[in-house]
Design a protein around this motif. Sequence first.
Motif, mmCIF file in Angstrom:
data_model
loop_
_atom_site.group_PDB
_atom_site.id
_atom_site.type_symbol
_atom_site.label_atom_id
_atom_site.label_comp_id
_atom_site.label_asym_id
_atom_site.label_seq_id
_atom_site.Cartn_x
_atom_site.Cartn_y
_atom_site.Cartn_z
ATOM 1 N N THR A 243 0.814 -1.212 0.000
ATOM 2 C CA THR A 243 0.000 0.000 0.000
ATOM 3 C C THR A 243 0.848 1.262 0.000
ATOM 4 O O THR A 243 0.587 2.200 -0.761
ATOM 5 C CB THR A 243 -0.945 0.008 1.223
ATOM 6 O OG1 THR A 243 -1.819 -1.115 1.138
ATOM 7 C CG2 THR A 243 -1.780 1.281 1.253
ATOM 8 N N ILE A 244 1.893 1.301 0.839
ATOM 9 C CA ILE A 244 2.711 2.514 0.897
ATOM 10 C C ILE A 244 3.527 2.704 -0.380
ATOM 11 O O ILE A 244 3.972 3.820 -0.676
ATOM 12 C CB ILE A 244 3.645 2.523 2.125
ATOM 13 C CG1 ILE A 244 4.719 1.431 2.032
ATOM 14 C CG2 ILE A 244 2.841 2.410 3.405
ATOM 15 C CD1 ILE A 244 5.759 1.521 3.159
ATOM 16 N N ALA A 245 3.697 1.633 -1.149
ATOM 17 C CA ALA A 245 4.418 1.735 -2.424
ATOM 18 C C ALA A 245 3.485 2.032 -3.589
ATOM 19 O O ALA A 245 3.942 2.198 -4.722
ATOM 20 C CB ALA A 245 5.184 0.448 -2.699
ATOM 21 N N GLY A 246 2.166 2.086 -3.335
ATOM 22 C CA GLY A 246 1.209 2.368 -4.395
ATOM 23 C C GLY A 246 0.742 1.141 -5.148
ATOM 24 O O GLY A 246 0.199 1.264 -6.260
ATOM 25 N N ILE A 247 0.904 -0.049 -4.559
ATOM 26 C CA ILE A 247 0.501 -1.304 -5.190
ATOM 27 C C ILE A 247 -0.789 -1.789 -4.543
ATOM 28 O O ILE A 247 -0.906 -1.817 -3.309
ATOM 29 C CB ILE A 247 1.610 -2.366 -5.032
ATOM 30 C CG1 ILE A 247 2.866 -1.926 -5.780
ATOM 31 C CG2 ILE A 247 1.142 -3.736 -5.523
ATOM 32 C CD1 ILE A 247 4.097 -2.755 -5.459
ATOM 33 N N GLY A 248 -1.773 -2.181 -5.341
ATOM 34 C CA GLY A 248 -3.040 -2.662 -4.836
ATOM 35 C C GLY A 248 -2.955 -4.096 -4.360
ATOM 36 O O GLY A 248 -2.223 -4.902 -4.934
ATOM 37 N N ARG A 249 -3.720 -4.431 -3.323
ATOM 38 C CA ARG A 249 -3.661 -5.795 -2.790
ATOM 39 C C ARG A 249 -4.105 -6.823 -3.810
ATOM 40 O O ARG A 249 -3.643 -7.972 -3.777
ATOM 41 C CB ARG A 249 -4.494 -5.910 -1.516
ATOM 42 C CG ARG A 249 -5.989 -5.674 -1.672
ATOM 43 C CD ARG A 249 -6.715 -5.942 -0.366
ATOM 44 N NE ARG A 249 -6.221 -5.086 0.710
ATOM 45 C CZ ARG A 249 -6.410 -5.348 1.997
ATOM 46 N NH1 ARG A 249 -7.068 -6.438 2.368
ATOM 47 N NH2 ARG A 249 -5.950 -4.529 2.917
ATOM 48 N N GLU A 250 -4.992 -6.443 -4.745
ATOM 49 C CA GLU A 250 -5.453 -7.384 -5.762
ATOM 50 C C GLU A 250 -4.354 -7.721 -6.771
ATOM 51 O O GLU A 250 -4.457 -8.713 -7.501
ATOM 52 C CB GLU A 250 -6.678 -6.829 -6.481
ATOM 53 C CG GLU A 250 -6.400 -5.686 -7.454
ATOM 54 C CD GLU A 250 -6.154 -4.336 -6.773
ATOM 55 O OE1 GLU A 250 -5.766 -3.377 -7.468
ATOM 56 O OE2 GLU A 250 -6.359 -4.253 -5.533
ATOM 57 N N GLN A 251 -3.295 -6.927 -6.801
ATOM 58 C CA GLN A 251 -2.189 -7.192 -7.715
ATOM 59 C C GLN A 251 -1.210 -8.223 -7.157
ATOM 60 O O GLN A 251 -0.416 -8.786 -7.912
ATOM 61 C CB GLN A 251 -1.419 -5.900 -8.012
ATOM 62 C CG GLN A 251 -2.199 -4.864 -8.818
ATOM 63 C CD GLN A 251 -1.415 -3.573 -8.934
ATOM 64 O OE1 GLN A 251 -1.441 -2.726 -8.048
ATOM 65 N NE2 GLN A 251 -0.684 -3.443 -10.025
ATOM 66 N N LEU A 252 -1.250 -8.470 -5.858
ATOM 67 C CA LEU A 252 -0.256 -9.325 -5.218
ATOM 68 C C LEU A 252 -0.568 -10.802 -5.411
ATOM 69 O O LEU A 252 -1.715 -11.223 -5.320
ATOM 70 C CB LEU A 252 -0.196 -9.024 -3.726
ATOM 71 C CG LEU A 252 0.210 -7.607 -3.309
ATOM 72 C CD1 LEU A 252 0.111 -7.475 -1.800
ATOM 73 C CD2 LEU A 252 1.613 -7.285 -3.790
ATOM 74 N N HIS A 253 0.480 -11.583 -5.663
ATOM 75 C CA HIS A 253 0.359 -13.042 -5.665
ATOM 76 C C HIS A 253 1.387 -13.586 -4.695
ATOM 77 O O HIS A 253 2.586 -13.634 -4.996
ATOM 78 C CB HIS A 253 0.591 -13.635 -7.056
ATOM 79 C CG HIS A 253 0.402 -15.128 -7.075
ATOM 80 N ND1 HIS A 253 -0.824 -15.714 -7.241
ATOM 81 C CD2 HIS A 253 1.291 -16.146 -6.908
ATOM 82 C CE1 HIS A 253 -0.696 -17.038 -7.188
ATOM 83 N NE2 HIS A 253 0.587 -17.318 -6.984
ATOM 84 N N PHE A 254 0.919 -13.976 -3.500
ATOM 85 C CA PHE A 254 1.825 -14.509 -2.491
ATOM 86 C C PHE A 254 1.117 -15.361 -1.442
ATOM 87 O O PHE A 254 1.776 -16.110 -0.712
ATOM 88 C CB PHE A 254 2.568 -13.366 -1.782
ATOM 89 C CG PHE A 254 1.742 -12.627 -0.763
ATOM 90 C CD1 PHE A 254 1.967 -12.795 0.589
ATOM 91 C CD2 PHE A 254 0.731 -11.759 -1.149
ATOM 92 C CE1 PHE A 254 1.221 -12.120 1.540
ATOM 93 C CE2 PHE A 254 -0.022 -11.070 -0.218
ATOM 94 C CZ PHE A 254 0.211 -11.255 1.137
#
Length: 306
Positions: A243-254
């Motif tokens: 979030t603080i880097a500007g990346i949405g949680r829906e973009q993450l694969h982990f």
Amino acid sequence: MTPHPTIGLGSFACTFGALERKAQDIPDFERLWQEQSSDADFATMGCGTFRAFAGPVEDHVVETVRATLRDASVRPADVDRVVFATSDARLASLRPDFAAEVLGALGLVHCVPVVLSFQQCCSSLAALRHARDLLADEEVRNVVLVSLDYTPDDADRVRSFALFGDAVASCLLTRGDGLVRLLSSAVGVDHAGLRGQDSFLSRQQVAQTALAAALGAHDLVPGDVTKVFPTNLYRPVALFNATIAGIGREQLHFSGPLEHYGHCGNSDWMINLADYHDQVGIRPDETYLALSSAPGFFACGLLAGA
């Protein structure tokens, strides 16, 4: 040296410890977690099991690299360079003849080894940049990238930000297309973080600066990326960092790898990429982001499906 050619990454392979365990199996887990967690509920961390090596790490490295070469149909004699990457603490525990044993077991008779470290869990993305530079030499055809991280003492597995597991991951870099192409990369340092004095602002600044360098070279912003393969920190921590880097949680694969394997140090982004390819498939013309964060560092690599 010639300008950087198009670099393809492919034949990803991952080897995990043979011993599958739960965090609660760690001796004195409840005390360790209370000391680290400030009363957080471990059940919300996203972890299920982790893997532990039962034998020498060299055996797991040999197994993983052998799988990469087999998948790529590349003979060991045709590998010109191998770049090992590991976290700082593990570098000190590798035996002096580690590289000689691995190269000998694999038959890498023409292969020059190098190890990259001192950037914690960002070391393998720094190694990826180095591997790209090696392929600018026309005499270098095949480069194997190997990341390895493991935790010999169970008491060190339970930390405030992650549950550590053991793994080795590898892939092959060549000129041209692979499973993905490396478009750009960046590594940033937060000197306050190196001293243990980082803040929300310093962590955000190093993340945004590195992302801007890697994505800006192709006129992209974080929201343009199809999927992001991050460090497998506890789920709330990973979501906060994104979030603080500007990346949405829906973009993450982990989430899947975190649940099954925990945080495998600087191997995480390769594990997550390989898992995503198995589950969904890397697709041509989509962009992906390999991402690693550690105290004092932030690294990323922009990838495109080939």
